[in-house]
Design a protein around this motif. Structure first.
Motif, PDB file in Angstrom:
ATOM      1  N   SER A  53       0.820  -1.209   0.000  1.00 61.49           N
ATOM      2  CA  SER A  53       0.000   0.000   0.000  1.00 61.49           C
ATOM      3  C   SER A  53       0.854   1.260   0.000  1.00 61.49           C
ATOM      4  O   SER A  53       0.375   2.336  -0.324  1.00 61.49           O
ATOM      5  CB  SER A  53      -0.934   0.007   1.214  1.00 61.49           C
ATOM      6  OG  SER A  53      -0.172   0.058   2.403  1.00 61.49           O
ATOM      7  N   ASN A  54       2.147   1.172   0.363  1.00 65.32           N
ATOM      8  CA  ASN A  54       3.037   2.325   0.371  1.00 65.32           C
ATOM      9  C   ASN A  54       3.667   2.593  -0.995  1.00 65.32           C
ATOM     10  O   ASN A  54       4.451   3.525  -1.138  1.00 65.32           O
ATOM     11  CB  ASN A  54       4.146   2.143   1.412  1.00 65.32           C
ATOM     12  CG  ASN A  54       3.601   2.218   2.819  1.00 65.32           C
ATOM     13  OD1 ASN A  54       2.588   2.846   3.067  1.00 65.32           O
ATOM     14  ND2 ASN A  54       4.281   1.564   3.732  1.00 65.32           N
TER      15      ASN A  54
ATOM     16  N   TYR B 231       6.035   9.678   7.351  1.00 67.53           N
ATOM     17  CA  TYR B 231       5.325   9.229   6.147  1.00 67.53           C
ATOM     18  C   TYR B 231       6.150   8.353   5.244  1.00 67.53           C
ATOM     19  O   TYR B 231       5.610   7.626   4.429  1.00 67.53           O
ATOM     20  CB  TYR B 231       4.830  10.443   5.363  1.00 67.53           C
ATOM     21  CG  TYR B 231       3.762  11.205   6.094  1.00 67.53           C
ATOM     22  CD1 TYR B 231       2.516  10.663   6.323  1.00 67.53           C
ATOM     23  CD2 TYR B 231       4.026  12.474   6.594  1.00 67.53           C
ATOM     24  CE1 TYR B 231       1.545  11.350   7.009  1.00 67.53           C
ATOM     25  CE2 TYR B 231       3.057  13.181   7.286  1.00 67.53           C
ATOM     26  CZ  TYR B 231       1.823  12.612   7.482  1.00 67.53           C
ATOM     27  OH  TYR B 231       0.882  13.301   8.176  1.00 67.53           O
TER      28      TYR B 231
ATOM     29  N   ALA C 155       3.196  13.624  -3.341  1.00 64.53           N
ATOM     30  CA  ALA C 155       2.737  14.481  -2.240  1.00 64.53           C
ATOM     31  C   ALA C 155       3.853  14.723  -1.227  1.00 64.53           C
ATOM     32  O   ALA C 155       4.029  15.854  -0.750  1.00 64.53           O
ATOM     33  CB  ALA C 155       1.531  13.851  -1.554  1.00 64.53           C
ATOM     34  N   LEU C 156       4.616  13.699  -0.909  1.00 71.79           N
ATOM     35  CA  LEU C 156       5.712  13.852   0.041  1.00 71.79           C
ATOM     36  C   LEU C 156       6.803  14.759  -0.521  1.00 71.79           C
ATOM     37  O   LEU C 156       7.317  15.626   0.193  1.00 71.79           O
ATOM     38  CB  LEU C 156       6.299  12.484   0.406  1.00 71.79           C
ATOM     39  CG  LEU C 156       7.433  12.480   1.418  1.00 71.79           C
ATOM     40  CD1 LEU C 156       6.960  13.042   2.756  1.00 71.79           C
ATOM     41  CD2 LEU C 156       7.986  11.080   1.598  1.00 71.79           C
TER      42      LEU C 156
ATOM     43  N   TRP D  91       1.369   8.562  -6.109  1.00 68.27           N
ATOM     44  CA  TRP D  91       0.834   9.860  -5.685  1.00 68.27           C
ATOM     45  C   TRP D  91       1.273  10.200  -4.271  1.00 68.27           C
ATOM     46  O   TRP D  91       1.413  11.369  -3.923  1.00 68.27           O
ATOM     47  CB  TRP D  91      -0.689   9.882  -5.803  1.00 68.27           C
ATOM     48  CG  TRP D  91      -1.122   9.875  -7.235  1.00 68.27           C
ATOM     49  CD1 TRP D  91      -1.728   8.843  -7.896  1.00 68.27           C
ATOM     50  CD2 TRP D  91      -0.943  10.915  -8.193  1.00 68.27           C
ATOM     51  NE1 TRP D  91      -1.944   9.183  -9.201  1.00 68.27           N
ATOM     52  CE2 TRP D  91      -1.473  10.466  -9.403  1.00 68.27           C
ATOM     53  CE3 TRP D  91      -0.381  12.182  -8.143  1.00 68.27           C
ATOM     54  CZ2 TRP D  91      -1.462  11.238 -10.558  1.00 68.27           C
ATOM     55  CZ3 TRP D  91      -0.376  12.946  -9.288  1.00 68.27           C
ATOM     56  CH2 TRP D  91      -0.908  12.483 -10.473  1.00 68.27           C
ATOM     57  N   ARG D  92       1.489   9.185  -3.470  1.00 75.85           N
ATOM     58  CA  ARG D  92       2.009   9.420  -2.121  1.00 75.85           C
ATOM     59  C   ARG D  92       3.432   9.983  -2.193  1.00 75.85           C
ATOM     60  O   ARG D  92       3.794  10.884  -1.440  1.00 75.85           O
ATOM     61  CB  ARG D  92       1.978   8.117  -1.335  1.00 75.85           C
ATOM     62  CG  ARG D  92       2.441   8.233   0.082  1.00 75.85           C
ATOM     63  CD  ARG D  92       2.348   6.878   0.761  1.00 75.85           C
ATOM     64  NE  ARG D  92       2.999   6.900   2.033  1.00 75.85           N
ATOM     65  CZ  ARG D  92       2.380   6.776   3.191  1.00 75.85           C
ATOM     66  NH1 ARG D  92       1.090   6.600   3.221  1.00 75.85           N
ATOM     67  NH2 ARG D  92       3.056   6.817   4.311  1.00 75.85           N
TER      68      ARG D  92
ATOM     69  N   ASN E  96       2.239   3.632  -3.662  1.00 73.46           N
ATOM     70  CA  ASN E  96       1.414   4.554  -4.424  1.00 73.46           C
ATOM     71  C   ASN E  96       2.273   5.717  -4.928  1.00 73.46           C
ATOM     72  O   ASN E  96       2.892   6.421  -4.139  1.00 73.46           O
ATOM     73  CB  ASN E  96       0.283   5.071  -3.528  1.00 73.46           C
ATOM     74  CG  ASN E  96      -0.727   5.880  -4.292  1.00 73.46           C
ATOM     75  OD1 ASN E  96      -0.549   6.191  -5.460  1.00 73.46           O
ATOM     76  ND2 ASN E  96      -1.812   6.213  -3.614  1.00 73.46           N
TER      77      ASN E  96
END
Length: 73
Positions: free
Chosen positions: A6-7, A70, A15-16, A11-12, A9
């Protein structure tokens, strides 16, 4: 077959990366303006450099904790 994490992604990650850039700019600008205010109040040019360096250190520490929370460090 490997299950997707799940990490993973993308887009994550975007964003970071954006948050890191914005955080560094805001901390540097705040340190610069604080140092500029101190230079005007107390006199001398070294307060401007000190405020800028304080903003840089604050930004680096903030980015470290952001990545730690994160990024999974």
């Amino acid at each position: 077959m490997k299950r997707p994490n799940s990490n993973d992604n993308p887009w994550r990650a975007v964003a970071l990366t954006s948050a890191i850039g914005i955080d560094l700019v805001v901390c540097l600008a705040a340190g610069y303006f604080f140092g500029d205010w101190l230079s005007g109040t107390l006199g001398g040019q070294f307060w401007l450099l000190g405020g800028f360096l304080l903003g840089l250190v604050t930004g680096i520490i903030s980015i470290y904790f952001m990545i730690k929370q994160y990024g999974g460090l």
